[in-house]
Design a protein around this motif. Sequence first.
Motif, PDB file in Angstrom:
ATOM      1  N   ALA A  65     -16.608 -77.660 -68.771  1.00 23.83           N
ATOM      2  CA  ALA A  65     -17.558 -77.988 -69.845  1.00 23.83           C
ATOM      3  C   ALA A  65     -18.899 -77.298 -69.591  1.00 23.83           C
ATOM      4  N   TRP A  66     -19.367 -77.327 -68.343  1.00 24.81           N
ATOM      5  CA  TRP A  66     -20.621 -76.649 -68.008  1.00 24.81           C
ATOM      6  C   TRP A  66     -20.484 -75.140 -68.206  1.00 24.81           C
ATOM      7  N   ALA A  67     -19.387 -74.565 -67.712  1.00 25.97           N
ATOM      8  CA  ALA A  67     -19.180 -73.116 -67.808  1.00 25.97           C
ATOM      9  C   ALA A  67     -19.106 -72.662 -69.266  1.00 25.97           C
ATOM     10  N   ALA A  68     -18.521 -73.467 -70.128  1.00 30.36           N
ATOM     11  CA  ALA A  68     -18.363 -73.099 -71.535  1.00 30.36           C
ATOM     12  C   ALA A  68     -19.701 -73.025 -72.272  1.00 30.36           C
ATOM     13  N   GLN A  69     -20.668 -73.822 -71.859  1.00 28.20           N
ATOM     14  CA  GLN A  69     -21.960 -73.816 -72.554  1.00 28.20           C
ATOM     15  C   GLN A  69     -22.998 -72.935 -71.877  1.00 28.20           C
ATOM     16  N   ARG A  70     -22.666 -72.405 -70.719  1.00 28.41           N
ATOM     17  CA  ARG A  70     -23.605 -71.592 -69.942  1.00 28.41           C
ATOM     18  C   ARG A  70     -23.852 -70.255 -70.618  1.00 28.41           C
ATOM     19  N   GLN A  71     -25.113 -69.866 -70.677  1.00 24.92           N
ATOM     20  CA  GLN A  71     -25.467 -68.562 -71.232  1.00 24.92           C
ATOM     21  C   GLN A  71     -25.366 -67.500 -70.140  1.00 24.92           C
ATOM     22  N   GLN A  72     -24.664 -66.439 -70.439  1.00 24.80           N
ATOM     23  CA  GLN A  72     -24.528 -65.345 -69.486  1.00 24.80           C
ATOM     24  C   GLN A  72     -25.868 -64.639 -69.317  1.00 24.80           C
ATOM     25  N   ARG A  73     -26.137 -64.198 -68.105  1.00 29.41           N
ATOM     26  CA  ARG A  73     -27.369 -63.481 -67.827  1.00 29.41           C
ATOM     27  C   ARG A  73     -27.177 -61.998 -68.156  1.00 29.41           C
ATOM     28  N   ASP A  74     -28.253 -61.369 -68.585  1.00 25.33           N
ATOM     29  CA  ASP A  74     -28.240 -59.949 -68.877  1.00 25.33           C
ATOM     30  C   ASP A  74     -28.091 -59.192 -67.559  1.00 25.33           C
ATOM     31  N   PRO A  75     -27.036 -58.392 -67.403  1.00 21.54           N
ATOM     32  CA  PRO A  75     -26.836 -57.656 -66.141  1.00 21.54           C
ATOM     33  C   PRO A  75     -28.022 -56.782 -65.747  1.00 21.54           C
ATOM     34  N   ALA A  76     -28.801 -56.349 -66.720  1.00 23.40           N
ATOM     35  CA  ALA A  76     -29.957 -55.498 -66.418  1.00 23.40           C
ATOM     36  C   ALA A  76     -31.079 -56.275 -65.737  1.00 23.40           C
ATOM     37  N   THR A  77     -31.044 -57.600 -65.803  1.00 26.06           N
ATOM     38  CA  THR A  77     -32.120 -58.403 -65.222  1.00 26.06           C
ATOM     39  C   THR A  77     -31.684 -59.160 -63.968  1.00 26.06           C
ATOM     40  N   THR A  78     -30.443 -59.019 -63.561  1.00 25.74           N
ATOM     41  CA  THR A  78     -29.965 -59.755 -62.391  1.00 25.74           C
ATOM     42  C   THR A  78     -30.195 -58.958 -61.108  1.00 25.74           C
ATOM     43  N   VAL A  79     -30.218 -59.666 -59.990  1.00 24.82           N
ATOM     44  CA  VAL A  79     -30.377 -58.999 -58.693  1.00 24.82           C
ATOM     45  C   VAL A  79     -29.123 -59.153 -57.846  1.00 24.82           C
ATOM     46  N   SER A  80     -28.038 -59.602 -58.465  1.00 24.09           N
ATOM     47  CA  SER A  80     -26.778 -59.746 -57.745  1.00 24.09           C
ATOM     48  C   SER A  80     -25.627 -59.397 -58.678  1.00 24.09           C
ATOM     49  N   ARG A  81     -24.470 -59.216 -58.078  1.00 24.89           N
ATOM     50  CA  ARG A  81     -23.256 -58.929 -58.833  1.00 24.89           C
ATOM     51  C   ARG A  81     -22.180 -59.911 -58.384  1.00 24.89           C
ATOM     52  N   ALA A  82     -21.582 -60.606 -59.327  1.00 26.00           N
ATOM     53  CA  ALA A  82     -20.516 -61.548 -58.998  1.00 26.00           C
ATOM     54  C   ALA A  82     -19.304 -60.782 -58.481  1.00 26.00           C
ATOM     55  N   GLU A  83     -18.740 -61.271 -57.376  1.00 20.19           N
ATOM     56  CA  GLU A  83     -17.573 -60.615 -56.784  1.00 20.19           C
ATOM     57  C   GLU A  83     -16.398 -61.568 -56.636  1.00 20.19           C
ATOM     58  N   GLY A  84     -16.352 -62.573 -57.480  1.00 19.56           N
ATOM     59  CA  GLY A  84     -15.199 -63.463 -57.451  1.00 19.56           C
ATOM     60  C   GLY A  84     -15.591 -64.913 -57.294  1.00 19.56           C
ATOM     61  N   LEU A  85     -14.630 -65.747 -57.597  1.00 19.78           N
ATOM     62  CA  LEU A  85     -14.812 -67.190 -57.532  1.00 19.78           C
ATOM     63  C   LEU A  85     -13.678 -67.783 -56.710  1.00 19.78           C
ATOM     64  N   LEU A  86     -14.031 -68.533 -55.692  1.00 23.68           N
ATOM     65  CA  LEU A  86     -13.050 -69.284 -54.907  1.00 23.68           C
ATOM     66  C   LEU A  86     -13.050 -70.712 -55.421  1.00 23.68           C
ATOM     67  N   GLU A  87     -11.889 -71.361 -55.472  1.00 26.51           N
ATOM     68  CA  GLU A  87     -11.785 -72.701 -56.024  1.00 26.51           C
ATOM     69  C   GLU A  87     -10.988 -73.597 -55.079  1.00 26.51           C
ATOM     70  N   PHE A  88     -11.510 -74.821 -54.872  1.00 23.43           N
ATOM     71  CA  PHE A  88     -10.891 -75.756 -53.947  1.00 23.43           C
ATOM     72  C   PHE A  88     -10.948 -77.176 -54.484  1.00 23.43           C
ATOM     73  N   GLU A  89     -10.058 -78.015 -53.995  1.00 23.80           N
ATOM     74  CA  GLU A  89     -10.141 -79.460 -54.176  1.00 23.80           C
ATOM     75  C   GLU A  89     -10.510 -80.051 -52.822  1.00 23.80           C
ATOM     76  N   VAL A  90     -11.321 -81.086 -52.833  1.00 21.04           N
ATOM     77  CA  VAL A  90     -11.665 -81.779 -51.595  1.00 21.04           C
ATOM     78  C   VAL A  90     -10.542 -82.753 -51.281  1.00 21.04           C
ATOM     79  N   VAL A  91      -9.985 -82.656 -50.094  1.00 18.16           N
ATOM     80  CA  VAL A  91      -8.869 -83.490 -49.687  1.00 18.16           C
ATOM     81  C   VAL A  91      -9.380 -84.861 -49.243  1.00 18.16           C
ATOM     82  N   ASP A  92      -8.833 -85.887 -49.834  1.00 14.67           N
ATOM     83  CA  ASP A  92      -9.154 -87.252 -49.415  1.00 14.67           C
ATOM     84  C   ASP A  92      -8.265 -87.582 -48.224  1.00 14.67           C
ATOM     85  N   LEU A  93      -8.850 -87.741 -47.063  1.00 12.53           N
ATOM     86  CA  LEU A  93      -8.089 -87.962 -45.831  1.00 12.53           C
ATOM     87  C   LEU A  93      -7.880 -89.425 -45.502  1.00 12.53           C
ATOM     88  N   GLU A  94      -8.073 -90.293 -46.442  1.00  9.93           N
ATOM     89  CA  GLU A  94      -7.870 -91.730 -46.213  1.00  9.93           C
ATOM     90  C   GLU A  94      -6.424 -92.100 -46.291  1.00  9.93           C
TER      91      GLU A  94
END
Length: 94
Positions: A65-94
Amino acid sequence: MTIVKINQLAVPDGQHAELEKRFAARKHSVDEAPGFEGFELLRPVAGEGRYFVITRWADEESFQAWAAQRQQRDPATTVSRAEGLLEFEVVDLE
């Protein structure tokens, strides 16, 4: 179940301080998003040149929901380049 998203950012030499300054300026900009639990910006110190942005979310739906409403930044004004997204679930060890 808490999920974790880790964005990998390539930052050109000489732009590290500017990237950190920009993150500091907007560090609370996501606080009010439903399901957002927090974030950290990791600075590379050895063996890795990329920054990592770690975000924690209550669930995948909250992140999407957050990602869908997020406005993309203009690449000409950024100081970084996205190189991928890692995704995890937190394991409940109980």
